[in-house]
Design a protein around this motif. Sequence first.
Motif, PDB file in Angstrom:
ATOM      1  N   ARG A 103       0.781  -1.153  -0.021  1.00  0.00           N
ATOM      2  CA  ARG A 103       0.086   0.005   0.158  1.00  0.00           C
ATOM      3  C   ARG A 103       1.000   1.161  -0.024  1.00  0.00           C
ATOM      4  NH1 ARG A 103      -3.651  -2.666   3.776  1.00  0.00           N
ATOM      5  NH2 ARG A 103      -2.524  -1.782   5.440  1.00  0.00           N
ATOM      6  N   THR A 104       2.052   1.562   0.828  1.00  0.00           N
ATOM      7  CA  THR A 104       3.057   2.480   0.979  1.00  0.00           C
ATOM      8  C   THR A 104       3.431   2.744  -0.520  1.00  0.00           C
ATOM      9  OG1 THR A 104       3.233   2.038   3.261  1.00  0.00           O
ATOM     10  CG2 THR A 104       4.738   3.354   1.989  1.00  0.00           C
ATOM     11  N   VAL A 105       4.199   1.830  -0.911  1.00  0.00           N
ATOM     12  CA  VAL A 105       4.591   1.805  -2.316  1.00  0.00           C
ATOM     13  C   VAL A 105       3.681   2.481  -3.485  1.00  0.00           C
ATOM     14  CG1 VAL A 105       5.748   0.558  -4.308  1.00  0.00           C
ATOM     15  CG2 VAL A 105       6.479  -0.034  -1.807  1.00  0.00           C
ATOM     16  N   VAL A 106       2.527   1.825  -3.570  1.00  0.00           N
ATOM     17  CA  VAL A 106       1.507   2.382  -4.612  1.00  0.00           C
ATOM     18  C   VAL A 106       1.163   3.873  -4.127  1.00  0.00           C
ATOM     19  CG1 VAL A 106      -1.048   2.210  -5.062  1.00  0.00           C
ATOM     20  CG2 VAL A 106       0.572   0.246  -5.064  1.00  0.00           C
ATOM     21  N   ALA A 107       0.873   4.106  -2.988  1.00  0.00           N
ATOM     22  CA  ALA A 107       0.657   5.421  -2.396  1.00  0.00           C
ATOM     23  C   ALA A 107       1.815   6.606  -2.942  1.00  0.00           C
ATOM     24  CB  ALA A 107       0.324   5.568  -0.827  1.00  0.00           C
ATOM     25  N   LEU A 108       2.935   6.211  -2.644  1.00  0.00           N
ATOM     26  CA  LEU A 108       4.345   6.857  -2.941  1.00  0.00           C
ATOM     27  C   LEU A 108       4.315   7.012  -4.405  1.00  0.00           C
ATOM     28  CD1 LEU A 108       7.271   7.024  -3.890  1.00  0.00           C
ATOM     29  CD2 LEU A 108       6.686   8.589  -2.185  1.00  0.00           C
ATOM     30  N   LEU A 109       4.068   6.020  -5.283  1.00  0.00           N
ATOM     31  CA  LEU A 109       4.103   6.160  -6.549  1.00  0.00           C
ATOM     32  C   LEU A 109       3.144   7.315  -7.241  1.00  0.00           C
ATOM     33  CD1 LEU A 109       4.675   2.597  -7.866  1.00  0.00           C
ATOM     34  CD2 LEU A 109       6.331   4.362  -7.838  1.00  0.00           C
ATOM     35  N   VAL A 110       1.727   7.230  -6.585  1.00  0.00           N
ATOM     36  CA  VAL A 110       0.924   8.190  -7.133  1.00  0.00           C
ATOM     37  C   VAL A 110       0.834   9.442  -6.460  1.00  0.00           C
ATOM     38  CG1 VAL A 110      -1.649   8.574  -6.654  1.00  0.00           C
ATOM     39  CG2 VAL A 110      -1.149   6.211  -7.122  1.00  0.00           C
ATOM     40  N   ALA A 111       1.636   9.501  -5.433  1.00  0.00           N
ATOM     41  CA  ALA A 111       2.000  10.993  -4.898  1.00  0.00           C
ATOM     42  C   ALA A 111       2.896  11.661  -5.789  1.00  0.00           C
ATOM     43  CB  ALA A 111       2.532  10.693  -3.484  1.00  0.00           C
ATOM     44  N   VAL A 112       3.745  10.858  -6.751  1.00  0.00           N
ATOM     45  CA  VAL A 112       4.800  11.686  -7.240  1.00  0.00           C
ATOM     46  C   VAL A 112       4.282  11.675  -8.736  1.00  0.00           C
ATOM     47  CG1 VAL A 112       6.747  11.160  -5.884  1.00  0.00           C
ATOM     48  CG2 VAL A 112       6.186   9.524  -8.050  1.00  0.00           C
ATOM     49  N   GLY A 113       3.001  11.291  -9.130  1.00  0.00           N
ATOM     50  CA  GLY A 113       2.533  11.342 -10.138  1.00  0.00           C
ATOM     51  C   GLY A 113       2.294  10.181 -11.242  1.00  0.00           C
ATOM     52  N   VAL A 114       2.331   9.117 -10.794  1.00  0.00           N
ATOM     53  CA  VAL A 114       2.200   8.003 -11.567  1.00  0.00           C
ATOM     54  C   VAL A 114       0.687   7.671 -11.525  1.00  0.00           C
ATOM     55  CG1 VAL A 114       2.691   5.357 -11.570  1.00  0.00           C
ATOM     56  CG2 VAL A 114       4.377   6.688 -10.688  1.00  0.00           C
ATOM     57  N   PRO A 115       0.044   7.410 -12.744  1.00  0.00           N
ATOM     58  CA  PRO A 115      -1.123   7.152 -12.616  1.00  0.00           C
ATOM     59  C   PRO A 115      -1.615   5.705 -11.877  1.00  0.00           C
ATOM     60  CG  PRO A 115      -0.427   7.502 -14.900  1.00  0.00           C
ATOM     61  CD  PRO A 115       0.754   7.568 -14.004  1.00  0.00           C
ATOM     62  N   GLU A 116      -2.620   5.856 -11.223  1.00  0.00           N
ATOM     63  CA  GLU A 116      -3.193   4.748 -10.421  1.00  0.00           C
ATOM     64  C   GLU A 116      -3.074   3.382 -10.936  1.00  0.00           C
ATOM     65  OE1 GLU A 116      -5.077   4.643  -7.389  1.00  0.00           O
ATOM     66  OE2 GLU A 116      -5.866   6.754  -7.001  1.00  0.00           O
ATOM     67  N   GLU A 117      -3.422   2.993 -12.117  1.00  0.00           N
ATOM     68  CA  GLU A 117      -3.385   1.637 -12.878  1.00  0.00           C
ATOM     69  C   GLU A 117      -1.965   1.238 -12.839  1.00  0.00           C
ATOM     70  OE1 GLU A 117      -5.943   0.061 -14.850  1.00  0.00           O
ATOM     71  OE2 GLU A 117      -7.204   0.893 -13.166  1.00  0.00           O
ATOM     72  N   THR A 118      -1.073   2.105 -13.416  1.00  0.00           N
ATOM     73  CA  THR A 118       0.546   1.879 -13.589  1.00  0.00           C
ATOM     74  C   THR A 118       1.054   1.665 -12.189  1.00  0.00           C
ATOM     75  OG1 THR A 118       0.488   3.216 -15.488  1.00  0.00           O
ATOM     76  CG2 THR A 118       2.646   2.695 -14.498  1.00  0.00           C
TER      77      THR A 118
END
Lengths: 145, 145
Positions: A103-118
């Motif tokens: 969950r944390t990794v996904v949240a970090l990715l999204v936080a820096v601008g990665v699209p949710e799906e990706t």
Amino acid sequence: MTEDIPQAPSPAREQADRFLRAREVQSVALLEDYVEMIGDLMAEMGEARVADIAERMGVAQPTATKAVARLKREGLAISRPYRGVFLTEAGGTLAEKVRARHRTVVALLVAVGVPEETAELDAEGIEHHVSDSTLRAFERYLSQR
Amino acid sequence: MTEDIPQAPSPAREQADRFLRAREVQSVALLEDYVEMIGDLMAEMGEARVADIAERMGVAQPTATKAVARLKREGLAISRPYRGVFLTEAGGTLAEKVRARHRTVVALLVAVGVPEETAELDAEGIEHHVSDSTLRAFERYLSQR
DNA sequence: CACGAATTATAGCCTAAGCTATATCTTGAC
DNA sequence: GTCAAGATATAGCTTAGGCTATAATTCGTG
Ligand SMILES: [Mn+2]
Ligand SMILES: [Mn+2]
Ligand SMILES: [Mn+2]
Ligand SMILES: [Mn+2]
């Protein structure tokens, strides 16, 4: 006598150590995914059946059976022939840790601008290489912005 | 007749697809690391020798020899018996891409607060799971802050 | 220019992870 | 209660990626 002055490790050696670590991580990555997913199935259905494990992992049933055998060998799961699979306490603890890290990794990715799906797609592989130190950095970053 | 209305894929199927992708990525990760490192050696020494490849990867020499054989099979390198190893054009292109991605991943990790050493360590594994889409997001994030 | 040291290749072994085909067990419907 | 369908286990194969031991080749030095 030969001097035993502690040497700074050579760059080649340091690089080799990084590759070594990456290979180690990779050898537990599959176990982590199985354990996390068996935890999901136990929560959803009360038990994890081999057929469901195979379906969710996208592998053939004998492959899932073999993976479960390895989990049992490593003390992460238990099962009896022709019965469901259950996590041990160690397995449950690992599942929880892996789930939180995911969950944390996904949240970090999204936080820096990665699209949710990706983010969800890439995190499935990335997560296993995120050390405790990096995970803490991610958590700090997510909380203070 | 059976309806063939396009169904939304089941959650299990979607999850399986993510695991499938992670496994695919993992199968090329080693090739990427070898190619990047052979590129380094070619730049530093003009050629990559099997012994140096083995030392930097932290594997035994026959393991490096076997890996080189696979690189040749995949059209990424060439070599003749008892001679050095060289990247093909495809290999060089891949090496460049992998090197750039590695740098970006490290930079992103540092930017969100991961210590340098840790970033370098974790990036060695993480990089291979960073898709083009995620890489572009990382670049955007790094440039605009 | 020969020969010993260094390098590379080969042989043969192991484990993990995947697969298909088939045997065995369990269970629900009758 | 039987038995057919479904689920699981087992057998046997493949590939990738490790290893050690040893054979073959190259190369620098004397
Ligand atoms: Mn994963
Ligand atoms: Mn996960
Ligand atoms: Mn790498
Ligand atoms: Mn790298």
